[in-house]
Design a protein around this motif. Structure first.
Motif, PDB file in Angstrom:
ATOM      1  N   SER A   1       0.821  -1.205   0.000  1.00 31.09           N
ATOM      2  CA  SER A   1       0.000   0.000   0.000  1.00 31.09           C
ATOM      3  C   SER A   1       0.854   1.253   0.000  1.00 31.09           C
ATOM      4  O   SER A   1       1.954   1.275   0.538  1.00 31.09           O
ATOM      5  N   ASP A   2       0.351   2.316  -0.641  1.00 30.27           N
ATOM      6  CA  ASP A   2       1.013   3.617  -0.610  1.00 30.27           C
ATOM      7  C   ASP A   2       0.510   4.471   0.546  1.00 30.27           C
ATOM      8  O   ASP A   2       0.878   5.647   0.663  1.00 30.27           O
ATOM      9  N   GLU A   3      -0.331   3.911   1.397  1.00 27.33           N
ATOM     10  CA  GLU A   3      -0.844   4.637   2.547  1.00 27.33           C
ATOM     11  C   GLU A   3       0.312   5.035   3.465  1.00 27.33           C
ATOM     12  O   GLU A   3       1.229   4.256   3.722  1.00 27.33           O
ATOM     13  N   LYS A   4       0.277   6.256   3.941  1.00 33.79           N
ATOM     14  CA  LYS A   4       1.300   6.710   4.876  1.00 33.79           C
ATOM     15  C   LYS A   4       0.979   6.164   6.263  1.00 33.79           C
ATOM     16  O   LYS A   4      -0.119   6.376   6.782  1.00 33.79           O
TER      17      LYS A   4
ATOM     18  N   ASN B   1       6.752   6.427   2.486  1.00 42.57           N
ATOM     19  CA  ASN B   1       5.374   6.337   2.996  1.00 42.57           C
ATOM     20  C   ASN B   1       5.327   5.847   4.439  1.00 42.57           C
ATOM     21  O   ASN B   1       4.253   5.765   5.034  1.00 42.57           O
TER      22      ASN B   1
ATOM     23  N   HIS C   1      -0.322  -3.064  11.426  1.00 44.54           N
ATOM     24  CA  HIS C   1       0.411  -3.099  10.159  1.00 44.54           C
ATOM     25  C   HIS C   1       1.405  -4.261  10.164  1.00 44.54           C
ATOM     26  O   HIS C   1       2.619  -4.057  10.086  1.00 44.54           O
TER      27      HIS C   1
END
Length: 436
Positions: free
Chosen positions: A43-46, A72, A324
Motif C-alpha cells: 500500500s502507498d498509505e502513509k 510512505n 500493520h
C-alpha cells in the motif's frame, strides 16, 4: 562456533511469571523484502511504525535510512534505558492487550518464557530469511509447531575491556596483545592480576560482583536447570563456589568497585576512572562509549577468563497487536539483514548473529576509534569461536538467577549483609519461588 549442539543451550528464559496473555490477531504471513531496499508493503498509505528496543542496538541511523527508502513509512524508535525496563514494559502491555509497539525487541534471557505465549506474536518464517542466522539462533525462537516468533539481531561473545591509562599507572602492560597474554588463563588468573593492580592503584579492578558472576555463570551449561527444564536450583557446588569466589575477590580482596550494573552510580563511574576492567560482550562497546564520552584510554583485549563466553543477544518480534503486520515484518527483516547488522555493529558493537555477516571481510576489518582503533570485528569473531559451553536457560532461569544476583548486591553494593547471611537469604528466596 556454528555447531547447533554447542549453541542450542542459549535458548533462554526469564522469570516464571504467570502472565494472563491472549492472542489478539491472526498471523500476518511472510512479510516483505528484508534485503537491500526493504519494502513497506503493497500500500502507498502513509503509516507510522514503532520499534521498541533497549540499551544500544545501533538502529538510530538505520531508522533514518529505512524512512528514506520507504517515504510512505514513518518509524518511531522507542529505546528503554535498560533491558529490565523493556521487559517490564513488554510484560505490562502484553497482559493489558494494548500499547505494544509494532516491533518489540526481546533479550535472550526472556525468550523461553515468552515462547509459552507465542500466540501473541506473528509467525515470521519466510523463505526469504531461511538460513540467514546461525542454526541455534533460529531454533531458540521457533515453536514446536514450526512458528518463528523472532528474527535474531546480535549475540554477545565476550572479551575484556580495559583502561590502558590505569594499567600504565599501575605498572601493568597496556598493549592489547600484551594484556591478552597477561590475562590468559582462568578466573583465578584474572583475580590474581587484579590483586596486583589494586595494590598499585586507587581504582578497583572490575565494576561489579554481579556482572562478574554473570560472566562466570554464563560458562556453565546447567547452572539452574537441566536441559529438560528440571530445576536444579542454587544449592549445589557449582553455583555456590562461583558465588564464594566472586565475593572473595570483590570484598575480601577489594577488587570490585561495588557498583550495581546499570545504576546511576555505575553510569557515572565511567567518567571518574572507578575501575580498570570489565567483562565486555560486543553490545557493551556502545554502552561504554556512551557513558565514557570524552574519556581516553579504553581498549579491548582478545582474551576472556576460562576461554570464552557469550552474554546476551536479542530478537525482533512483531506482536499480533500491530495494525500493520506486513509492513512491520518487512522492517524487522530489513533491520536484521546482514548488511544492516554490520552497520549496527560498526555503530554500537552489536555482534551479528547472521552467517553472511560473520563471514564478511567488512566485519573482520572493522575497527573502533573509541577503543584505540582496536580491530573489534576480528577480536569478537575470535571470541565467538572460543565459546565452547553456553547455559541452558529455561522458563525459570531468570527468576532463579535473580535470587543469587540479589544476594551479591546485598554484599557488594548495599553492604547490608556478609556473604554467608546473604546466601541464606538467597536460598530462602529460591524456596519461596515454589519450583521444587
Amino acid at each position: 562456533m556454528r555447531s547447533t549442539r554447542t549453541w542450542l543451550g542459549l535458548t533462554a528464559g526469564m522469570a516464571g511469571v504467570a502472565l494472563a496473555l491472549t492472542g489478539c490477531a491472526s498471523d500476518a504471513g511472510d512479510g516483505g523484502d528484508g534485503g537491500d531496499g526493504g519494502s513497506g508493503g503493497s500500500s502507498d498509505e502513509k503509516i507510522t511504525l514503532t520499534v521498541a528496543t533497549f540499551n544500544e542496538f545501533g538502529y538510530e541511523e538505520l531508522v533514518k535510512e529505512y524512512m528514506e527508502l520507504n517515504p510512505n513509512i514513518t518509524v518511531e524508535h522507542k529505546k528503554a534505558a535498560t533491558a529490565d525496563e523493556a521487559r517490564d514494559n513488554l510484560n505490562t502491555r502484553l497482559a493489558a492487550g494494548s500499547g505494544l509497539s509494532d516491533i518489540e525487541a526481546l533479550e535472550v534471557d526472556w525468550l523461553a518464557e515468552l515462547m509459552q505465549y507465542s500466540d501473541n506474536f506473528n509467525d515470521l518464517s519466510s523463505a526469504e530469511v531461511d538460513g540467514r542466522w546461525l542454526d541455534w539462533k533460529t531454533e531458540a525462537a521457533t515453536t514446536a509447531d514450526g512458528k518463528l516468533i523472532g528474527y535474531g539481531t546480535d549475540i554477545g561473545p565476550e572479551a575484556i575491556c580495559y583502561r590502558a591509562d590505569l594499567f600504565e599507572a599501575a605498572g601493568l602492560p597496556t598493549d592489547r596483545a600484551e594484556v591478552a597474554t597477561l590475562l590468559e588463563g582462568d578466573w583465578d588468573r584474572y583475580f590474581e592480576v587484579g590483586k596486583e593492580f589494586v595494590a598499585n592503584s586507587d581504582a578497583a579492578w572490575f565494576d561489579s560482583a554481579g556482572a562478574t558472576y554473570q560472566a562466570m555463570i554464563n560458562q556453565v551449561e546447567n547452572a539452574y536447570e537441566e536441559d529438560d527444564g528440571t530445576v536444579i536450583g542454587i544449592e549445589h557446588a557449582t553455583v555456590k563456589d562461583i558465588y564464594d569466589d566472586v565475593l572473595t575477590a570483590s570484598v575480601d580482596d577489594e577488587l570490585s568497585a561495588g557498583l550495581g550494573q546499570w545504576s546511576d552510580d555505575w553510569n557515572a563511574a565511567f567518567q571518574n576512572g572507578a575501575f580498570a576492567t570489565m567483562a565486555c560482550p560486543g553490545w557493551m562497546l556502545g554502552i561504554i562509549e556512551g557513558n565514557a564520552a570524552g574519556v581516553e584510554g579504553w581498549d579491548i583485549a582478545d582474551v576472556f577468563p576460562g576461554g570464552g563466553g557469550n552474554w546476551g543477544g536479542s530478537y525482533l518480534t512483531v506482536p499480533t497487536h500491530t495494525e500493520h503486520p506486513e509492513e512491520a515484518i518487512a522492517l524487522a527483516q530489513w533491520l536484521t539483514a546482514p548488511e544492516q547488522q554490520i552497520k549496527a555493529f560498526k555503530s554500537k558493537g552489536t555482534f551479528p548473529s547472521q552467517i553472511e555477516a560473520q563471514e564478511s571481510d567488512e566485519l573482520l576489518s572493522t575497527t573502533n576509534a573509541f577503543f584505540n582503533d582496536a580491530p573489534t570485528g576480528e577480536i569478537l569473531v575470535n571470541r565467538a569461536e572460543a565459546v565452547t559451553a553456553t547455559p541452558f536457560k529455561g522458563p525459570n532461569y531468570f527468576a532463579i538467577h535473580q535470587t543469587v544476583a540479589d544476594a551479591l548486591t546485598r554484599v557488594d553494593v548495599d553492604e547490608t549483609d556478609d556473604a554467608n547471611s546473604s546466601w541464606d537469604k538467597a536460598v530462602q528466596a529460591f524456596k519461596d519461588l515454589g519450583l521444587e
